[in-house]
Design a protein around this motif. Structure first.
Motif, PDB file in Angstrom:
ATOM      1  N   MET A 163       0.836  -1.210   0.000  1.00  0.00           N
ATOM      2  CA  MET A 163       0.000   0.000   0.000  1.00  0.00           C
ATOM      3  C   MET A 163       0.867   1.255   0.000  1.00  0.00           C
ATOM      4  N   ALA A 164       1.952   1.241   0.792  1.00  0.00           N
ATOM      5  CA  ALA A 164       2.834   2.407   0.837  1.00  0.00           C
ATOM      6  C   ALA A 164       3.505   2.644  -0.509  1.00  0.00           C
ATOM      7  N   SER A 165       3.927   1.573  -1.159  1.00  0.00           N
ATOM      8  CA  SER A 165       4.590   1.714  -2.462  1.00  0.00           C
ATOM      9  C   SER A 165       3.644   2.302  -3.502  1.00  0.00           C
ATOM     10  N   SER A 166       2.367   1.920  -3.427  1.00  0.00           N
ATOM     11  CA  SER A 166       1.406   2.460  -4.394  1.00  0.00           C
ATOM     12  C   SER A 166       1.197   3.956  -4.205  1.00  0.00           C
ATOM     13  N   VAL A 167       1.390   4.437  -2.979  1.00  0.00           N
ATOM     14  CA  VAL A 167       1.213   5.864  -2.685  1.00  0.00           C
ATOM     15  C   VAL A 167       2.489   6.656  -2.972  1.00  0.00           C
ATOM     16  N   THR A 168       3.625   6.110  -2.541  1.00  0.00           N
ATOM     17  CA  THR A 168       4.884   6.853  -2.648  1.00  0.00           C
ATOM     18  C   THR A 168       5.563   6.705  -3.999  1.00  0.00           C
ATOM     19  N   GLY A 169       5.271   5.600  -4.686  1.00  0.00           N
ATOM     20  CA  GLY A 169       5.962   5.336  -5.939  1.00  0.00           C
ATOM     21  C   GLY A 169       7.305   4.666  -5.767  1.00  0.00           C
ATOM     22  N   TRP A 170       7.690   4.358  -4.508  1.00  0.00           N
ATOM     23  CA  TRP A 170       8.942   3.629  -4.309  1.00  0.00           C
ATOM     24  C   TRP A 170       8.825   2.235  -4.917  1.00  0.00           C
ATOM     25  N   PRO A 171       9.905   1.721  -5.487  1.00  0.00           N
ATOM     26  CA  PRO A 171       9.892   0.304  -5.858  1.00  0.00           C
ATOM     27  C   PRO A 171       9.658  -0.544  -4.612  1.00  0.00           C
ATOM     28  N   LEU A 172       8.849  -1.592  -4.735  1.00  0.00           N
ATOM     29  CA  LEU A 172       8.502  -2.415  -3.575  1.00  0.00           C
ATOM     30  C   LEU A 172       9.732  -2.998  -2.907  1.00  0.00           C
ATOM     31  N   VAL A 173      10.780  -3.263  -3.685  1.00  0.00           N
ATOM     32  CA  VAL A 173      11.982  -3.861  -3.119  1.00  0.00           C
ATOM     33  C   VAL A 173      12.660  -2.930  -2.122  1.00  0.00           C
ATOM     34  N   LEU A 174      12.427  -1.623  -2.240  1.00  0.00           N
ATOM     35  CA  LEU A 174      13.016  -0.680  -1.292  1.00  0.00           C
ATOM     36  C   LEU A 174      12.217  -0.597  -0.003  1.00  0.00           C
ATOM     37  N   GLY A 175      10.944  -0.950  -0.060  1.00  0.00           N
ATOM     38  CA  GLY A 175      10.099  -0.788   1.096  1.00  0.00           C
ATOM     39  C   GLY A 175       9.708  -2.075   1.779  1.00  0.00           C
TER      40      GLY A 175
END
Length: 239
Positions: A127-139
């Protein structure tokens, strides 16, 4: 009133959480997330801990971790926090703490909560990645368990190997768990308990841990304890 010492019991599964100071974001973008992951890899290589999973959200991070020896958990988390804070302050041209006090930790009864916490962390990160745009591997460590990357700082918990006989089977089972998510009741239970410096488990698990530490493991009931004289009068019938 003096604070209780940090709850940490070697060879037990812990969920560690640390939040940004006064609710501020401790991770402002993907560059910050990458800097934290680099610090996490370094700290994992230097301290006697096994890191099973992680999540990095804008306002906090969470770790599913087993300390192997006494004192290792606090040393690890403090070193990680200091290392990342130095990089964050240098990059954002600021000074002072970025964390909201001491880190929080919950000891988990593994067979009851391991899969639920893994699933919850992966869902939070997605959910955070969808909001921030970070690649999931970073989060999140979820891509490691989906089989899309190999993260060298991750040590799968023994229960991970029990969910399937082959890598493909384990990855598929975990993907289905994450896609399904947790029930509302389980999600509420976890979010209320995780990172609150207490134990999450059965009565028998509490009794077992009491033999391993002198620290109080549950929150006291509100109000003052009964005085000895009052307690005796309640316990003794009137003649």
């Amino acid at each position: 009133m003096a604070r209780l010492p940090r709850l940490a019991i070697p060879q037990q599964l812990h969920f560690v959480c640390q939040t940004g100071h006064n609710g501020a974001n401790a991770f402002q973008d993907a560059t910050d997330a990458q800097a934290f992951l680099d610090a996490l890899r370094d700290a994992t290589s230097r301290y006697a801990v096994q890191l099973h999973a992680y999540m990095v959200l804008p306002e906090r991070y969470g770790l599913l971790i087993t300390p192997l020896v006494e004192g290792a958990l606090s040393e690890f988390v403090q070193a990680l926090g200091r290392s990342y804070a130095r990089q964050f302050n240098r990059r954002h041209v600021r000074s002072g703490t970025i964390w909201n006090g001491r880190f929080q930790v919950t000891v988990l009864e593994t067979h009851l909560y391991y899969e639920d916490v893994m699933t919850w962390m992966a869902g939070q990160s997605a959910m955070a990645s969808s909001v921030t745009g970070w690649p999931l591997v970073l989060g999140s460590s979820a891509p490691h368990y989906f089989g899309s990357v190999q993260e060298r700082c991750i040590t799968p918990h023994p229960l991970w190997w029990a969910i399937g006989n082959t890598p493909f089977e384990r990855e598929s089972v975990f993907q289905r768990q994450v896609d399904k998510g947790l029930s509302d009741a389980k999600a509420i239970e976890l979010t209320r308990a995780l990172g609150r410096d207490w134990v999450l488990g059965s009565d028998s698990f509490h009794i077992h841990l009491e033999s391993l530490t002198d620290r109080r493991l549950t929150k006291r009931k509100p109000g003052r304890p009964l005085k000895v004289s009052t307690a005796k009068s309640i316990a003794s019938p009137i003649k």
